[in-house]
Design a protein around this motif. Sequence first.
Motif, PDB file in Angstrom:
ATOM      1  N   TYR A   1       0.895  -1.327  -0.096  1.00 32.71           N
ATOM      2  CA  TYR A   1      -0.070  -0.046  -0.098  1.00 32.71           C
ATOM      3  C   TYR A   1       0.804   1.184  -0.063  1.00 32.71           C
ATOM      4  CZ  TYR A   1      -3.172  -3.669   1.639  1.00 32.71           C
ATOM      5  OH  TYR A   1      -3.925  -4.770   1.800  1.00 32.71           O
ATOM      6  N   SER A   2       2.035   1.048  -0.443  1.00 33.48           N
ATOM      7  CA  SER A   2       3.119   2.118  -0.362  1.00 33.48           C
ATOM      8  C   SER A   2       2.503   3.561  -1.082  1.00 33.48           C
ATOM      9  CB  SER A   2       4.382   1.862  -1.454  1.00 33.48           C
ATOM     10  OG  SER A   2       4.979   0.779  -0.883  1.00 33.48           O
ATOM     11  N   THR A   3       2.674   4.538  -0.487  1.00 27.39           N
ATOM     12  CA  THR A   3       2.418   5.976  -0.903  1.00 27.39           C
ATOM     13  C   THR A   3       3.482   6.497  -1.717  1.00 27.39           C
ATOM     14  OG1 THR A   3       3.196   6.975   1.223  1.00 27.39           O
ATOM     15  CG2 THR A   3       0.616   6.519   0.707  1.00 27.39           C
ATOM     16  N   GLY A   4       4.854   5.919  -1.749  1.00 23.91           N
ATOM     17  CA  GLY A   4       5.951   6.062  -2.787  1.00 23.91           C
ATOM     18  C   GLY A   4       6.822   4.989  -2.516  1.00 23.91           C
ATOM     19  N   LEU A   5       7.578   4.855  -3.611  1.00 24.24           N
ATOM     20  CA  LEU A   5       8.693   3.985  -3.760  1.00 24.24           C
ATOM     21  C   LEU A   5       9.929   4.513  -4.333  1.00 24.24           C
ATOM     22  CD1 LEU A   5       6.508   1.158  -5.617  1.00 24.24           C
ATOM     23  CD2 LEU A   5       7.326   0.914  -3.470  1.00 24.24           C
ATOM     24  N   ALA A   6      11.095   4.082  -3.982  1.00 27.37           N
ATOM     25  CA  ALA A   6      12.360   4.360  -4.392  1.00 27.37           C
ATOM     26  C   ALA A   6      12.596   3.987  -5.848  1.00 27.37           C
ATOM     27  CB  ALA A   6      13.524   3.893  -3.500  1.00 27.37           C
TER      28      ALA A   6
ATOM     29  N   LEU B   1       1.033  12.219   1.367  1.00 24.04           N
ATOM     30  CA  LEU B   1       0.237  12.799   0.025  1.00 24.04           C
ATOM     31  C   LEU B   1      -0.416  13.870   0.187  1.00 24.04           C
ATOM     32  CD1 LEU B   1      -0.696   9.452  -1.633  1.00 24.04           C
ATOM     33  CD2 LEU B   1       1.474  10.920  -1.894  1.00 24.04           C
ATOM     34  N   ARG B   2      -0.729  14.593   1.416  1.00 24.72           N
ATOM     35  CA  ARG B   2      -1.264  15.731   1.711  1.00 24.72           C
ATOM     36  C   ARG B   2      -0.188  16.773   1.763  1.00 24.72           C
ATOM     37  NH1 ARG B   2      -3.556  14.592   7.619  1.00 24.72           N
ATOM     38  NH2 ARG B   2      -1.442  13.851   7.939  1.00 24.72           N
ATOM     39  N   ASP B   3       1.068  16.662   1.889  1.00 21.59           N
ATOM     40  CA  ASP B   3       1.888  17.447   1.625  1.00 21.59           C
ATOM     41  C   ASP B   3       2.053  18.236   0.372  1.00 21.59           C
ATOM     42  OD1 ASP B   3       4.566  19.011   1.467  1.00 21.59           O
ATOM     43  OD2 ASP B   3       5.417  17.554   2.885  1.00 21.59           O
ATOM     44  N   THR B   4       2.024  19.411   0.121  1.00 17.75           N
ATOM     45  CA  THR B   4       1.908  19.992  -1.065  1.00 17.75           C
ATOM     46  C   THR B   4       3.318  19.958  -1.938  1.00 17.75           C
ATOM     47  OG1 THR B   4       2.608  22.159   0.072  1.00 17.75           O
ATOM     48  CG2 THR B   4       0.409  21.764  -0.349  1.00 17.75           C
TER      49      THR B   4
END
Length: 109
Positions: free
Chosen positions: A78-83, A94-97
């Motif tokens: 469920y990653s919100t980011g991957l290397a 993901l709320r960070d602008t």
Amino acid sequence: GLCFENEKPFLKVWAPTARSVSVIWTESNSPQAMTKVREGIFELGGDSSWLDRGYLFEVEVFSPLTGKMEKFRVTDPYSTGLAAGSEYSVAVDLRDTRWKPTDFDSGSP
């Protein structure tokens, strides 16, 4: 995946066949045990220092191939980011602008 409860970050994962699950932060390489909160659901609460850090899950499960319990290091499904190359997950809010694409709110493709 990474989620927030009252602004506190949590990592949660559904691993119904796992005996145990740990988080391994890429810079320390030391496992941090997650708590089994319900059948098949593991979680770990943290703080803002988690943000933008790389991590893997270490999952202990039965392997039919070897016939015994094995530990596997895997990315968060469920990653919100991957290397790059999906080598590890990244705890991205993901709320960070900073992560919002330019003109995202304009309605134009």
